[in-house]
Write a protein that holds these residues in place. Structure first.
Motif, short mmCIF file in Angstrom:
data_model
loop_
_atom_site.label_atom_id
_atom_site.label_comp_id
_atom_site.label_asym_id
_atom_site.label_seq_id
_atom_site.Cartn_x
_atom_site.Cartn_y
_atom_site.Cartn_z
N ARG A 151 65.13 41.94 23.52
CA ARG A 151 64.10 41.40 24.10
C ARG A 151 62.50 41.12 23.32
O ARG A 151 61.79 40.63 23.34
CB ARG A 151 64.03 40.87 25.53
N ASN A 152 62.55 42.98 23.56
CA ASN A 152 61.13 42.79 22.97
C ASN A 152 61.09 42.89 21.29
O ASN A 152 60.23 42.40 21.39
CB ASN A 152 60.96 44.72 23.20
N LEU A 153 62.34 42.58 20.88
CA LEU A 153 62.20 42.28 19.40
C LEU A 153 62.06 40.80 19.25
O LEU A 153 61.79 40.72 18.21
CB LEU A 153 63.52 42.65 18.51
N GLN B 140 52.52 39.94 25.14
CA GLN B 140 52.82 39.12 25.76
C GLN B 140 54.88 38.53 25.62
O GLN B 140 54.52 37.74 24.25
CB GLN B 140 51.72 38.27 24.93
N PRO B 141 55.59 39.46 25.98
CA PRO B 141 56.37 39.10 25.84
C PRO B 141 56.97 37.44 26.21
O PRO B 141 56.11 37.18 27.19
CB PRO B 141 57.37 39.82 26.91
N ARG B 142 58.23 37.30 25.41
CA ARG B 142 58.69 36.24 25.97
C ARG B 142 59.00 36.19 27.33
O ARG B 142 59.72 36.78 27.26
CB ARG B 142 59.77 35.63 25.07
N GLN B 143 59.54 35.03 27.72
CA GLN B 143 59.87 34.45 29.75
C GLN B 143 60.54 33.21 28.94
O GLN B 143 60.49 32.26 28.37
CB GLN B 143 59.14 34.49 30.34
N PHE B 144 61.62 32.85 30.22
CA PHE B 144 62.22 32.06 30.26
C PHE B 144 61.96 31.03 31.34
O PHE B 144 61.06 31.46 32.24
CB PHE B 144 63.82 31.97 31.09
N ALA B 145 61.94 29.84 31.03
CA ALA B 145 60.54 29.16 31.70
C ALA B 145 61.47 28.96 32.96
O ALA B 145 60.32 28.57 34.03
CB ALA B 145 61.28 27.51 31.21
N TYR B 146 62.74 29.58 33.27
CA TYR B 146 63.12 29.04 34.67
C TYR B 146 62.88 30.29 35.64
O TYR B 146 63.81 30.25 36.65
CB TYR B 146 64.20 28.32 35.10
N ILE C 18 56.62 47.67 23.17
CA ILE C 18 56.07 46.85 23.90
C ILE C 18 55.30 45.68 23.62
O ILE C 18 53.80 46.02 23.33
CB ILE C 18 56.28 46.94 25.92
N HIS C 19 55.76 44.70 23.22
CA HIS C 19 54.94 43.26 23.29
C HIS C 19 54.08 43.04 23.82
O HIS C 19 54.04 42.80 25.10
CB HIS C 19 56.00 42.16 22.55
#
Length: 142
Positions: A24-26, A77-83, A74-75
């Motif tokens: 997920r970090n990649l 601003q990591p991506r997060q799923f909308a819900y 670690i990024h």
């Protein structure tokens, strides 16, 4: 409260978690699919190098080093799923509680007679189960 750990987590489960969080970090760092897939293959190769380690002290040390490396890379601003919690749509749609149906007007309930008949039957069964399990509620002393 599913985020509270209530049982022992196995070493293999921790390794799988580290691998998934690393992927997920990649994903957050590389937005081009081919760049992400290349890095993911390299990451999998690094994990596969150490999959046959039998000595738990060495395996734990490798896991700790992996956790430290992930923390350092670690990024920001990591991506997060909308819900998912923290996502932009989390909690947007409010699901009304069941007791709201008790306040419907009889004309509204008449549109769904089978549902409300079954609901009343299940409420009675639940009250019977509750009283059988916990006893009848005590009357307040005046």
């Amino acid at each position: 409260m599913s985020h509270i750990v209530t049982r022992v987590t196995t070493h293999s489960r921790k390794v799988c978690s580290l691998y998934k969080r690393s992927l997920r970090n990649l994903e957050a760092w590389y937005d081009r699919r081919y760049m992400y897939r290349y890095r993911a293959v390299l990451l999998r190769a690094r994990f596969d190098e150490n999959k046959d380690v039998k000595d738990m002290r060495v395996a734990q040390q490798l896991l700790d080093e992996g956790e430290k490396e992930l923390f350092s890379l670690i990024h920001y601003q990591p991506r997060q799923f909308a819900y998912s919690p923290g996502g932009v749509a989390h909690g947007r749609e409010v699901v009304p509680p069941d007791w709201v149906l008790d306040y419907w007007h009889p004309m509204e309930k008449a549109a769904y007679p089978e549902y409300f008949a079954r609901r009343e039957q299940r409420k009675k069964e639940y009250i019977e189960w509750w009283e059988k399990t916990y006893g009848k509620p005590a009357e307040p002393a005046h």
